[in-house]
Design a protein around this motif. Structure first.
Motif, PDB file in Angstrom:
ATOM      1  N   TYR A 135      34.603  49.227  53.434  1.00  0.00           N
ATOM      2  CA  TYR A 135      34.885  48.168  52.463  1.00  0.00           C
ATOM      3  C   TYR A 135      36.032  48.571  51.547  1.00  0.00           C
ATOM      4  CZ  TYR A 135      30.629  46.231  54.262  1.00  0.00           C
ATOM      5  OH  TYR A 135      29.698  45.726  55.118  1.00  0.00           O
ATOM      6  N   PHE A 137      38.270  47.488  47.834  1.00  0.00           N
ATOM      7  CA  PHE A 137      38.114  46.903  46.512  1.00  0.00           C
ATOM      8  C   PHE A 137      39.505  46.777  45.893  1.00  0.00           C
ATOM      9  CE2 PHE A 137      34.445  49.218  47.834  1.00  0.00           C
ATOM     10  CZ  PHE A 137      33.396  48.343  47.586  1.00  0.00           C
ATOM     11  N   PHE A 171      36.293  43.164  48.342  1.00  0.00           N
ATOM     12  CA  PHE A 171      35.777  42.621  47.088  1.00  0.00           C
ATOM     13  C   PHE A 171      36.885  42.740  46.047  1.00  0.00           C
ATOM     14  CE2 PHE A 171      32.127  43.867  49.554  1.00  0.00           C
ATOM     15  CZ  PHE A 171      31.222  42.844  49.356  1.00  0.00           C
ATOM     16  N   LYS A 202      35.165  38.885  50.631  1.00  0.00           N
ATOM     17  CA  LYS A 202      33.762  38.487  50.504  1.00  0.00           C
ATOM     18  C   LYS A 202      33.446  37.835  49.169  1.00  0.00           C
ATOM     19  CE  LYS A 202      32.578  40.111  54.520  1.00  0.00           C
ATOM     20  NZ  LYS A 202      32.205  39.177  55.606  1.00  0.00           N
ATOM     21  N   ALA A 203      34.080  38.311  48.084  1.00  0.00           N
ATOM     22  CA  ALA A 203      33.746  37.790  46.760  1.00  0.00           C
ATOM     23  C   ALA A 203      34.799  38.217  45.756  1.00  0.00           C
ATOM     24  CB  ALA A 203      32.371  38.284  46.320  1.00  0.00           C
ATOM     25  N   VAL A 243      25.530  44.681  43.158  1.00  0.00           N
ATOM     26  CA  VAL A 243      25.898  44.283  44.517  1.00  0.00           C
ATOM     27  C   VAL A 243      25.338  45.318  45.486  1.00  0.00           C
ATOM     28  CG1 VAL A 243      27.777  43.688  46.090  1.00  0.00           C
ATOM     29  CG2 VAL A 243      28.022  43.262  43.632  1.00  0.00           C
ATOM     30  N   CYS A 253      23.852  39.968  45.947  1.00  0.00           N
ATOM     31  CA  CYS A 253      24.412  40.135  44.609  1.00  0.00           C
ATOM     32  C   CYS A 253      23.495  39.442  43.611  1.00  0.00           C
ATOM     33  CB  CYS A 253      25.811  39.515  44.594  1.00  0.00           C
ATOM     34  SG  CYS A 253      26.633  39.471  43.009  1.00  0.00           S
TER      35      CYS A 253
END
Length: 271
Positions: A135, A137, A171, A202-203, A243, A253
């Motif tokens: 992932y 960020f 994210f 994703k968000a 999360v 979340c």
């Protein structure tokens, strides 16, 4: 003479905790957590007529407790670290160093420090990104040294999102929300369309609006607000957002009020 079982067990060295299992909402079996992080914002360290030292001590205590009880991979503090006075940044950094988890930060409109001071303090620029396993960020700057509201750099965001195109998920953290769906939001159409067009985003996490702790949706993308843990206005409680990403790449979340213990506004995402 044989020791009783309890006495014998007390002599054994501590056994490392097993990987945490968590019951996802609406499912009948437990799922293994791969990554768990917390998002908090708007501490406003140094704001006059507020108990800002207690606010920060509380956040540190809550996050350290989460680390011991459930595990926390990192904390992200999404802007308004301090309240206007640039000289407060050193004291804020010294205070937050009592955390027992890694942490990252973004610049908010009350963090009125220049790019050079920010870089020297944190070791990364106001626009930056990092990866954790599968992932990524991405952190976009939404203000400047004067404290003005600005849209994040769309060209920079486009490059960063492309860089992490092979990641399972991205994210994004922006202090100010890029849509005018709150009183204090700003309209950044190019940015929200970029997120919408990037499949593995994703968000998006926003701070700034202390009175918002809900989820808003633009197209297929959720935008999360986490209220505040400091300052002199906003939600009736001070809290943060959690999360949890699972090994099957689904994720969950929720907003958390640590003083009354309810879980608020749960959102479940697909892999």
């Amino acid at each position: 003479m044989f020791l009783k079982r309890r006495s014998f067990l007390q002599l054994l060295p501590a056994i490392p905790a097993l990987p945490q299992l968590h019951q996802k909402s609406g499912e009948g079996k437990a799922a293994r957590i791969a990554l768990r992080f917390i998002v908090a914002s708007d501490g406003h360290f140094g704001q006059p007529d507020t108990d800002y030292k207690t606010f920060h001590a509380d956040l540190i205590s809550w996050v350290n407790r989460e680390k011991l009880q459930k595990g926390v991979d990192f904390l992200f503090i999404n802007g308004d670290l301090i309240h206007d006075d640039p000289t407060l940044l050193y004291d804020f950094k010294s205070t937050i160093s009592n955390l027992r988890v890694p942490f990252y930060v973004s610049r908010g409109n009350h963090d009125k420090v220049g790019l050079d001071v920010w870089q020297s303090t944190w070791g990364y620029p106001t626009n930056h990104s990092f990866a954790k396993g599968e992932y990524a960020f991405v952190v976009g700057d939404t203000s400047n040294e004067k404290g003005e509201y600005v849209c994040p750099d769309a060209a920079w965001l486009r490059t960063e999102l492309a860089k992490y195109g092979e990641k399972k998920g991205i994210f994004v953290f922006l202090h100010i929300t890029p849509a005018k769906w709150t009183v204090n939001g700003i309209e950044c159409k190019e940015v929200i369309e970029l997120f919408e067009q990037t499949p593995n985003v994703k968000a998006i996490f926003n701070g700034h609006d202390h009175d918002q702790d809900s989820t808003k949706q633009y197209g297929k993308k959720p935008y999360f607000f986490d209220g505040h843990f400091g300052g002199n206005w906003g939600t009736a409680y001070k809290g943060y957002r959690v999360v949890e990403i699972y090994e099957d790449h689904s994720w969950q979340c929720y907003q958390y009020n640590p003083t009354a213990a309810p879980v608020l506004n749960t959102f479940s995402g697909k892999g």
